[in-house]
Scaffold this motif. Structure first.
Motif, PDB file in Angstrom:
ATOM      1  N   PHE A 122       0.701  -1.170   0.055  1.00 36.49           N
ATOM      2  CA  PHE A 122      -0.095   0.010   0.128  1.00 36.49           C
ATOM      3  C   PHE A 122       0.757   1.242   0.021  1.00 36.49           C
ATOM      4  CE2 PHE A 122      -2.379   3.462   2.171  1.00 36.49           C
ATOM      5  CZ  PHE A 122      -3.484   3.483   1.221  1.00 36.49           C
ATOM      6  N   LEU A 123       1.867   1.242   0.929  1.00 37.87           N
ATOM      7  CA  LEU A 123       2.677   2.672   1.169  1.00 37.87           C
ATOM      8  C   LEU A 123       3.439   2.593  -0.242  1.00 37.87           C
ATOM      9  CD1 LEU A 123       3.645   2.862   4.695  1.00 37.87           C
ATOM     10  CD2 LEU A 123       1.867   3.958   3.649  1.00 37.87           C
ATOM     11  N   LYS A 124       4.059   1.754  -0.851  1.00 33.64           N
ATOM     12  CA  LYS A 124       4.521   1.706  -2.215  1.00 33.64           C
ATOM     13  C   LYS A 124       3.809   2.481  -3.340  1.00 33.64           C
ATOM     14  CE  LYS A 124       5.271  -1.681  -5.023  1.00 33.64           C
ATOM     15  NZ  LYS A 124       5.759  -3.001  -5.654  1.00 33.64           N
ATOM     16  N   THR A 159      -0.762   8.510 -17.082  1.00 28.69           N
ATOM     17  CA  THR A 159      -0.949   7.827 -15.726  1.00 28.69           C
ATOM     18  C   THR A 159      -1.486   8.938 -14.729  1.00 28.69           C
ATOM     19  OG1 THR A 159       0.850   6.332 -16.267  1.00 28.69           O
ATOM     20  CG2 THR A 159       0.077   6.308 -13.976  1.00 28.69           C
ATOM     21  N   ALA A 160      -0.900   9.913 -14.673  1.00 31.72           N
ATOM     22  CA  ALA A 160      -1.271  11.255 -13.908  1.00 31.72           C
ATOM     23  C   ALA A 160      -2.850  11.438 -14.104  1.00 31.72           C
ATOM     24  CB  ALA A 160      -0.689  12.186 -13.673  1.00 31.72           C
ATOM     25  N   LYS A 161      -3.119  11.366 -15.302  1.00 28.97           N
ATOM     26  CA  LYS A 161      -4.611  12.063 -15.786  1.00 28.97           C
ATOM     27  C   LYS A 161      -5.706  10.876 -15.208  1.00 28.97           C
ATOM     28  CE  LYS A 161      -7.753  12.833 -19.403  1.00 28.97           C
ATOM     29  NZ  LYS A 161      -7.811  12.721 -20.947  1.00 28.97           N
ATOM     30  N   MET A 162      -5.033   9.476 -15.334  1.00 31.48           N
ATOM     31  CA  MET A 162      -5.923   8.488 -14.727  1.00 31.48           C
ATOM     32  C   MET A 162      -5.934   8.568 -12.995  1.00 31.48           C
ATOM     33  SD  MET A 162      -4.907   4.494 -15.373  1.00 31.48           S
ATOM     34  CE  MET A 162      -5.149   4.635 -17.172  1.00 31.48           C
ATOM     35  N   HIS A 198      -9.131  -1.939   1.369  1.00 27.01           N
ATOM     36  CA  HIS A 198      -8.951  -3.191   0.696  1.00 27.01           C
ATOM     37  C   HIS A 198      -9.249  -2.606  -0.959  1.00 27.01           C
ATOM     38  CE1 HIS A 198      -7.991  -7.006  -0.717  1.00 27.01           C
ATOM     39  NE2 HIS A 198      -9.241  -7.178  -1.089  1.00 27.01           N
ATOM     40  N   LYS A 199     -10.587  -2.009  -1.447  1.00 26.85           N
ATOM     41  CA  LYS A 199     -10.761  -1.409  -2.474  1.00 26.85           C
ATOM     42  C   LYS A 199      -9.712  -0.440  -3.125  1.00 26.85           C
ATOM     43  CE  LYS A 199     -14.357   0.484  -5.482  1.00 26.85           C
ATOM     44  NZ  LYS A 199     -15.616   0.965  -5.585  1.00 26.85           N
ATOM     45  N   GLN A 200      -9.285   0.430  -2.243  1.00 30.61           N
ATOM     46  CA  GLN A 200      -8.442   1.155  -2.661  1.00 30.61           C
ATOM     47  C   GLN A 200      -7.070   0.737  -2.910  1.00 30.61           C
ATOM     48  OE1 GLN A 200      -7.676   4.841   0.137  1.00 30.61           O
ATOM     49  NE2 GLN A 200      -9.904   4.495   1.106  1.00 30.61           N
ATOM     50  N   LEU A 201      -6.519  -0.350  -2.050  1.00 28.61           N
ATOM     51  CA  LEU A 201      -5.351  -0.733  -2.595  1.00 28.61           C
ATOM     52  C   LEU A 201      -5.628  -1.612  -4.098  1.00 28.61           C
ATOM     53  CD1 LEU A 201      -2.528  -2.251  -1.674  1.00 28.61           C
ATOM     54  CD2 LEU A 201      -3.796  -4.136  -0.899  1.00 28.61           C
ATOM     55  N   LEU A 202      -6.790  -2.154  -4.267  1.00 28.39           N
ATOM     56  CA  LEU A 202      -6.973  -2.687  -5.647  1.00 28.39           C
ATOM     57  C   LEU A 202      -6.824  -1.754  -6.675  1.00 28.39           C
ATOM     58  CD1 LEU A 202      -9.667  -5.688  -4.668  1.00 28.39           C
ATOM     59  CD2 LEU A 202      -6.883  -5.816  -5.248  1.00 28.39           C
ATOM     60  N   MET A 203      -7.502  -0.735  -6.371  1.00 29.40           N
ATOM     61  CA  MET A 203      -7.654   0.362  -7.524  1.00 29.40           C
ATOM     62  C   MET A 203      -6.089   1.068  -8.000  1.00 29.40           C
ATOM     63  SD  MET A 203     -11.220   2.555  -6.205  1.00 29.40           S
ATOM     64  CE  MET A 203     -10.830   3.819  -7.611  1.00 29.40           C
ATOM     65  N   ILE A 250      -3.788   0.790 -11.438  1.00 33.35           N
ATOM     66  CA  ILE A 250      -2.999   1.929 -12.186  1.00 33.35           C
ATOM     67  C   ILE A 250      -1.498   1.582 -12.250  1.00 33.35           C
ATOM     68  CG2 ILE A 250      -2.736   4.400 -12.066  1.00 33.35           C
ATOM     69  CD1 ILE A 250      -5.278   4.777 -10.638  1.00 33.35           C
ATOM     70  N   TYR A 251      -0.997   1.103 -11.053  1.00 33.84           N
ATOM     71  CA  TYR A 251       0.483   0.888 -10.959  1.00 33.84           C
ATOM     72  C   TYR A 251       0.844  -0.346 -12.043  1.00 33.84           C
ATOM     73  CZ  TYR A 251       4.885  -0.693  -8.980  1.00 33.84           C
ATOM     74  OH  TYR A 251       6.381  -1.037  -8.856  1.00 33.84           O
TER      75      TYR A 251
END
Length: 588
Positions: free
Chosen positions: A451-453, A490-493, A514-519, A523-524
């Motif tokens: 997550f922090l990465k 990527t920044a726009k995304m 958990h959903k934030q991590l998946l989102m 993008i990553y």
């Protein structure tokens, strides 16, 4: 003790023959018994700030000191309550006196006639100290009100009864070294004095809000302090409403301090209608509202902040996690400035009193995670979030600067983002949180080690976009290399598909960690797979035209129960980019 007025200057009154009075004593002014508080003593003269309209008062009016400081009443009946700045119940006043509050009206702060069912949890013979729980009252469907041993009381419980009681009726007797002490449900506490605790702890876990820009980039710790400065129309109030609704706090205390009347009306209409996502009950069932609008007497604004934080500390002492929203501390500071001017004190920056910074610190320092008094290792917390309304959005003005020196989280709202309809309009280039690194252990254990990465990846990408933006404005996007164009895409995304969040959309209004991590992972993965493909001579335009791109944009609308959809999107993305690479290598 009775004094006489010698000067009336708006909400400030000077009375003589007050030699026996003490600072912050509450007084009653004139035959109308207007409520006031002593804020300065010089010889036998006392300067009094009056919490009601003073028009029509003259010299020679009686001033009677009660000998007690301004205090909050703490007992069952607080939750769902709507109070003014000095804790008068507005609903009761409305039914008794109509829509305009008459001067000098006197009502009990809490209902003295309503009976509450008290269920003991302590047993006869128990040795009790201040802060121990005697029993509970089910105040609303969602809040269990824990009745505590008052401060200064210590001894053996000799009797306790179950049944229906008013807040003033005796529920227990405690044998102390000074004799038998009868205990009722009602406690009183001076609002300017912080309630005691055993030890203050370092905040080590976030208060999850479900707002992606906050939880990911600028998290607030449970027991932390945050400031939300921004110009008019940038969404300060909506941010606070979202936090009140979704933050993982047990109790919400919302203070409308000097805000516009129609804004407070919206709050009063919306909160009872909002459903608490945790329980399905109305959000009001775990909320205390303090409404002190801009047309109410200015001195009461100053008291409203202290009344709110005292109520928050009371619920903290029960072991709850409380969030207090102050909207806005700028109006409170304006009240300080007006009273300081009338006292003829030496002004500081922009006319604010020299003690502005210390008063702000006094308020924010009452937040925190603490070990509670009483037996056992109980903890509770107060998280304070203050909105600041700098004139013209100028963050160099004294209230913003004094606040920034105290708080550890700064959510700077941007007018330009608000005009672009990007909400929450928290500007990622000026905002910050000093809590994120301290909560690393919690993130690793409860969200995921990556997550922090991913958070760092998002921050770096947005900063790179800001640097590249200058070049794009000068020479256009076509002048950038494929790698720089990928950074911009990527920044726009990140901006449009992740940070932009619709408070009124059923699914998008709240995003679990958990959903934030998946989102973020989505993008990553897009960036790393695309970067590799671009190095293998795949056209960036071909990648951006792939069908998976639209699915990333709509990922925020995936419901919490269908999170396996993210794995499918990553699989499709990987397959489509790989197909482009293979097609590209055949062309070569």
């Amino acid at each position: 003790m009775t004094g006489k007025t010698v000067k009336v200057s708006g909400p400030l009154i000077v009375a003589e023959n007050m030699a026996d009075a003490k600072m912050y004593d509450v007084v009653q002014v004139s035959d109308m018994k207007l409520i006031g508080e002593i804020i300065e003593l010089r010889g036998d003269k006392a300067s009094i700030q009056v919490y009601e309209e003073t028009s029509g008062l003259g010299v020679g009016e009686d001033v009677i000191s009660t000998g007690e400081p301004l205090s909050a009443e703490l007992a069952p009946g607080l939750i769902t309550g709507i109070f003014d700045g000095i804790q008068r119940p507005l609903t009761t006043l409305y039914f008794k006196y109509g829509s305009r509050i008459s001067r000098g009206v006197s009502v009990n702060k809490l209902d003295r006639e309503k009976k509450w069912h008290f269920t003991p949890t302590a047993k006869v013979g128990d040795t009790l100290t201040a802060g121990d729980i005697l029993g509970v009252v089910q105040e609303t469907e969602t809040v269990e009100h824990r009745i505590m041993v008052p401060f200064g009381v210590e001894g053996t419980l000799v009797s306790i009864e179950e049944g229906d009681f008013t807040i003033e009726e005796t529920i227990a007797h405690i044998k102390t070294k000074n004799g038998d002490r009868a205990v009722c449900m009602l406690q009183k506490w001076p609002v300017r004095k912080g309630r005691p605790y055993r030890e203050k702890l370092t905040p080590d876990r976030p208060m999850v809000t479900g707002q992606r820009v906050i939880d990911t980039l600028f998290p607030i710790a449970r027991g932390g302090v945050a400031a939300v400065p921004g110009p008019f129309g940038s969404g300060k109030t909506v941010v606070q409403h979202q936090l009140a609704k979704w933050a993982d706090a047990d109790i919400i205390v919302y203070i409308g301090c000097g805000e516009r009347g129609n804004e407070m009306t919206d709050v009063l209409n919306e909160f009872p209608a909002l459903k608490d996502p945790k329980t399905g009950e109305p959000l009001m069932k775990r909320t205390v509202l303090i409404a002190n609008t801009s047309d109410m007497p200015v001195a009461a604004r100053e008291a409203s902040i202290y009344t709110g934080i005292t109520i928050a500390e009371y619920f903290r002492d029960m072991g709850y996690n409380v969030a207090i929203m102050a909207d806005s501390t700028s109006r409170w500071a304006e009240a300080l400035r007006e009273m300081s001017g009338r006292l003829e004190e030496m002004p500081g920056d922009e006319g604010y009193p020299a003690y502005l910074a210390s008063r702000l610190a006094e308020f924010y320092e009452r937040a925190g995670v603490v070990k509670l008094l009483g037996s056992g290792e109980k903890t509770g917390s107060v998280t304070a979030i203050g909105a600041v309304s700098p004139p013209g959005g100028d963050l160099s003005e004294p209230v913003s600067q004094a606040t920034l020196r105290i708080v550890k989280v700064f959510w700077g709202l941007s007018a330009s983002l608000a005009y672009k309809r990007h909400f929450p309009a928290i500007d990622w280039l000026i905002s910050y949180s000093l809590y994120a690194d301290k909560m690393k252990t919690w993130y690793d254990e409860n969200v995921g080690k990556g997550f922090l990465k991913y958070r760092q990846f998002v921050m770096t990408t947005l900063q790179e976009e800001a640097a590249l933006d200058e070049i794009v404005r000068l020479v256009g996007m076509d002048a950038l290399s494929s790698k720089d164009r990928l950074v911009m895409e990527t920044a726009k995304m990140i901006r449009e598909d992740y940070l932009h969040q619709n408070a009124f959309h059923e699914v998008d209004t709240y995003t679990s960690m958990h959903k934030q991590l998946l989102m973020l992972l989505l993008i990553y993965e897009f960036y790393t797979l695309s970067e590799e493909a671009v190095q293998n001579y795949v056209s960036l335009d071909d990648i951006l035209n792939c069908p998976f791109k639209e699915k990333i944009g709509r990922a925020k609308y995936i419901e919490e129960g269908s999170l396996d959809e993210f794995d499918k999107i990553i699989g499709e993305m990987s397959a489509q980019i790989k197909a482009l690479e293979e097609g590209g290598s055949e062309d070569v």
